[in-house]
Structure formats: structure tokens, C-alpha cells
Design a protein around this motif. Structure first.
Motif, PDB file in Angstrom:
ATOM      1  N   PHE A  18       0.840  -1.195   0.000  1.00  0.00           N
ATOM      2  CA  PHE A  18       0.000   0.000   0.000  1.00  0.00           C
ATOM      3  C   PHE A  18       0.877   1.249   0.000  1.00  0.00           C
ATOM      4  CE2 PHE A  18      -2.060   3.380   2.498  1.00  0.00           C
ATOM      5  CZ  PHE A  18      -3.123   3.666   1.661  1.00  0.00           C
ATOM      6  N   GLN A  19       1.918   1.262   0.834  1.00  0.00           N
ATOM      7  CA  GLN A  19       2.812   2.422   0.883  1.00  0.00           C
ATOM      8  C   GLN A  19       3.539   2.611  -0.442  1.00  0.00           C
ATOM      9  OE1 GLN A  19       4.796   3.146   4.861  1.00  0.00           O
ATOM     10  NE2 GLN A  19       4.048   1.047   5.170  1.00  0.00           N
ATOM     11  N   THR A  20       3.847   1.520  -1.127  1.00  0.00           N
ATOM     12  CA  THR A  20       4.467   1.622  -2.450  1.00  0.00           C
ATOM     13  C   THR A  20       3.505   2.282  -3.426  1.00  0.00           C
ATOM     14  OG1 THR A  20       5.860  -0.319  -2.087  1.00  0.00           O
ATOM     15  CG2 THR A  20       5.431   0.288  -4.375  1.00  0.00           C
ATOM     16  N   GLY A  23       3.244   5.980  -2.701  1.00  0.00           N
ATOM     17  CA  GLY A  23       4.468   6.709  -2.992  1.00  0.00           C
ATOM     18  C   GLY A  23       4.927   7.532  -1.806  1.00  0.00           C
ATOM     19  N   PRO A  24       6.076   8.165  -1.923  1.00  0.00           N
ATOM     20  CA  PRO A  24       6.650   8.900  -0.789  1.00  0.00           C
ATOM     21  C   PRO A  24       5.818  10.102  -0.347  1.00  0.00           C
ATOM     22  CG  PRO A  24       7.944   9.263  -2.778  1.00  0.00           C
ATOM     23  CD  PRO A  24       6.942   8.193  -3.095  1.00  0.00           C
ATOM     24  N   SER A  25       4.990  10.645  -1.240  1.00  0.00           N
ATOM     25  CA  SER A  25       4.194  11.816  -0.850  1.00  0.00           C
ATOM     26  C   SER A  25       2.785  11.437  -0.378  1.00  0.00           C
ATOM     27  CB  SER A  25       4.118  12.816  -2.010  1.00  0.00           C
ATOM     28  OG  SER A  25       3.473  12.226  -3.120  1.00  0.00           O
ATOM     29  N   GLY A  26       2.470  10.141  -0.312  1.00  0.00           N
ATOM     30  CA  GLY A  26       1.161   9.728   0.194  1.00  0.00           C
ATOM     31  C   GLY A  26       0.024   9.977  -0.758  1.00  0.00           C
ATOM     32  N   ALA A  27       0.261   9.751  -2.051  1.00  0.00           N
ATOM     33  CA  ALA A  27      -0.739   9.930  -3.114  1.00  0.00           C
ATOM     34  C   ALA A  27      -1.078  11.405  -3.289  1.00  0.00           C
ATOM     35  CB  ALA A  27      -1.966   9.077  -2.873  1.00  0.00           C
ATOM     36  N   CYS A  28      -2.335  11.736  -3.246  1.00  0.00           N
ATOM     37  CA  CYS A  28      -2.789  13.100  -3.539  1.00  0.00           C
ATOM     38  C   CYS A  28      -2.500  14.055  -2.383  1.00  0.00           C
ATOM     39  CB  CYS A  28      -4.286  13.105  -3.845  1.00  0.00           C
ATOM     40  SG  CYS A  28      -4.740  12.011  -5.188  1.00  0.00           S
ATOM     41  N   CYS A  33      -5.183   8.527   1.771  1.00  0.00           N
ATOM     42  CA  CYS A  33      -6.545   7.998   1.702  1.00  0.00           C
ATOM     43  C   CYS A  33      -7.330   8.214   2.998  1.00  0.00           C
ATOM     44  CB  CYS A  33      -6.555   6.532   1.284  1.00  0.00           C
ATOM     45  SG  CYS A  33      -7.915   6.182   0.140  1.00  0.00           S
ATOM     46  N   THR A  34      -7.098   9.346   3.645  1.00  0.00           N
ATOM     47  CA  THR A  34      -7.816   9.680   4.878  1.00  0.00           C
ATOM     48  C   THR A  34      -8.826  10.803   4.678  1.00  0.00           C
ATOM     49  OG1 THR A  34      -6.119  11.268   5.551  1.00  0.00           O
ATOM     50  CG2 THR A  34      -5.862   8.990   6.350  1.00  0.00           C
ATOM     51  N   ALA A  35      -8.976  11.305   3.456  1.00  0.00           N
ATOM     52  CA  ALA A  35      -9.829  12.477   3.213  1.00  0.00           C
ATOM     53  C   ALA A  35     -11.244  12.281   3.734  1.00  0.00           C
ATOM     54  CB  ALA A  35      -9.866  12.817   1.728  1.00  0.00           C
ATOM     55  N   PHE A  36     -11.784  11.077   3.625  1.00  0.00           N
ATOM     56  CA  PHE A  36     -13.155  10.841   4.069  1.00  0.00           C
ATOM     57  C   PHE A  36     -13.226  10.215   5.461  1.00  0.00           C
ATOM     58  CE2 PHE A  36     -13.569  10.624  -0.663  1.00  0.00           C
ATOM     59  CZ  PHE A  36     -14.213  11.837  -0.798  1.00  0.00           C
ATOM     60  N   ARG A  52      -0.605   8.944   7.377  1.00  0.00           N
ATOM     61  CA  ARG A  52      -0.139   7.598   6.999  1.00  0.00           C
ATOM     62  C   ARG A  52      -0.280   6.646   8.183  1.00  0.00           C
ATOM     63  NH1 ARG A  52       5.591   7.902   6.732  1.00  0.00           N
ATOM     64  NH2 ARG A  52       5.299   7.548   8.950  1.00  0.00           N
ATOM     65  N   ASP A  53       0.182   7.073   9.357  1.00  0.00           N
ATOM     66  CA  ASP A  53       0.111   6.212  10.533  1.00  0.00           C
ATOM     67  C   ASP A  53      -1.328   5.897  10.921  1.00  0.00           C
ATOM     68  OD1 ASP A  53       2.871   6.292  10.522  1.00  0.00           O
ATOM     69  OD2 ASP A  53       3.026   7.673  12.230  1.00  0.00           O
TER      70      ASP A  53
END
Length: 193
Positions: A18-20, A23-28, A33-36, A52-53
Motif C-alpha cells: 500500500f505504501q508503495t 508513494g513517498p508523498s502519500g498519493a494526492c 486515503c484519509t480524506a473521508f 499515513r500512521d
């Protein structure tokens, strides 16, 4: 190159994959993937590492919060899917995804597909279709009675970052039907399982 595609639920043993994908910037913009999952105020007050954590803790606790797509063995795509209750901001009454009375957010049988992320070089190749099809099977196998989405009708570019919610045409081709239109360009769509 064969482009063999495999899609798996995100279980704790796949956290590194999932972290791969993110990517290093955490997608968008460091969303991870915590926006919602977080209120806008909490999200703004948090760092990308904290987001991320938070997400990795959700993965560790289970159930799987989404599906990872592999191409030729490499993790390259992601789709967030699960019960509506796990994405409280998606249920906000000011959103295009506001729940309807017959499918309330606190009903464990009401699931949602809330976002996608694909590595840039894999966008525009129909992989969202594969993820949605796998999502329908995943939701059905886990007791969902309905699966909802609030995609975008049109984007300025086919690879627009705004398409993280998915394209209406992808959901239409999968058999989803529009059940409400609470905002322009963003239908609430449903697949009954």
C-alpha cells in the motif's frame, strides 16, 4: 510484457505494498486515503506522516479498507471500499455522497467506493473497471446489501487528479444506477447486491 492483473484486499501483511502504491508523498497531496475518514479541521492539523500512521493503524485493526491492484506482481493501484460508517466525511450532508434514507450510513450493509489511486503510467488503461468489478465481489462476499459511489461525470483531462472519486462511465458500465444528484457533475450511484 503480459500486464497480468491481480487484485487483493489490503490486509496488514500488504501494508508495505500500500505504501508503495501511495508513494513517498502519500498519493494526492499527502492524503494517505484519509480524506473521508477525518474532519477537514483534523486533516489540516495533521501531518502527512500522521495521516499515513492513522491509515496503517486502520489496516492493522481490519477489516481491509480497500483493494490493491498488482500488475505483473508490482503494486500499482488502490481503491478504497468498505462500510459507509468507516468514512464519516463521505456521509456529510453537504456532499454529493450524502446518504439516502433507504441506505443510512450506520447500516453495516451499506458500503461505498470512495476513491481510487493509480500510478501515473497505469492511468487511462481501464484498471478502474477491474477494481470496481473486484469491489462488487468483495462487498458481496462481506455481506454488503448495497454498494454506492459518487463519481465525477466529466473531468477536464482523462487523467485528472479530480478523478480520484472515479468516473461515472466506469460505474455505469459496472451496472451502477444513479439514485440521486445532490451536486452538479457528481451523481450518487448504487449497485444492489
Amino acid at each position: 510484457m503480459s500486464n497480468a492483473t491481480v487484485i487483493r484486499p489490503l490486509t496488514p501483511d500488504l501494508s508495505a505494498d500500500f505504501q508503495t502504491v501511495m508513494g513517498p508523498s502519500g498519493a494526492c497531496y499527502g492524503c494517505w486515503c484519509t480524506a473521508f475518514m477525518m474532519s477537514p479541521k483534523a486533516r489540516q492539523a495533521s501531518t502527512p506522516d500522521e495521516r499515513r500512521d492513522l491509515f496503517l493503524n486502520i489496516v492493522a485493526e481490519g477489516p481491509p479498507p480497500g483493494l490493491i491492484l498488482y500488475r505483473d506482481g508490482a503494486p500499482v493501484g488502490w481503491m478504497q471500499i468498505g462500510p459507509r460508517a468507516l468514512v464519516p466525511e463521505w456521509n456529510n450532508p453537504r456532499r454529493s455522497s450524502t446518504p439516502l434514507p433507504d441506505a443510512p450510513a450506520d447500516d453495516p450493509g451499506v458500503w461505498a467506493i470512495t476513491c481510487f489511486f493509480l500510478h501515473t503510467k497505469h492511468r487511462g488503461q481501464g484498471l478502474s473497471h477491474a477494481l470496481v468489478a473486484a469491489g462488487i465481489d468483495h462487498a458481496r462476499a462481506n455481506g454488503a446489501r448495497v454498494l454506492e459511489a459518487s463519481p465525477m461525470d466529466q473531468a477536464k483531462r482523462s487523467k485528472s487528479i479530480g478523478l480520484f472519486v472515479g468516473s461515472t462511465s466506469v460505474f455505469e458500465k459496472a451496472g451502477f444506477e444513479t439514485v440521486a444528484r445532490q451536486k452538479p457533475n457528481r451523481p450518487l450511484m448504487r449497485f444492489t447486491l
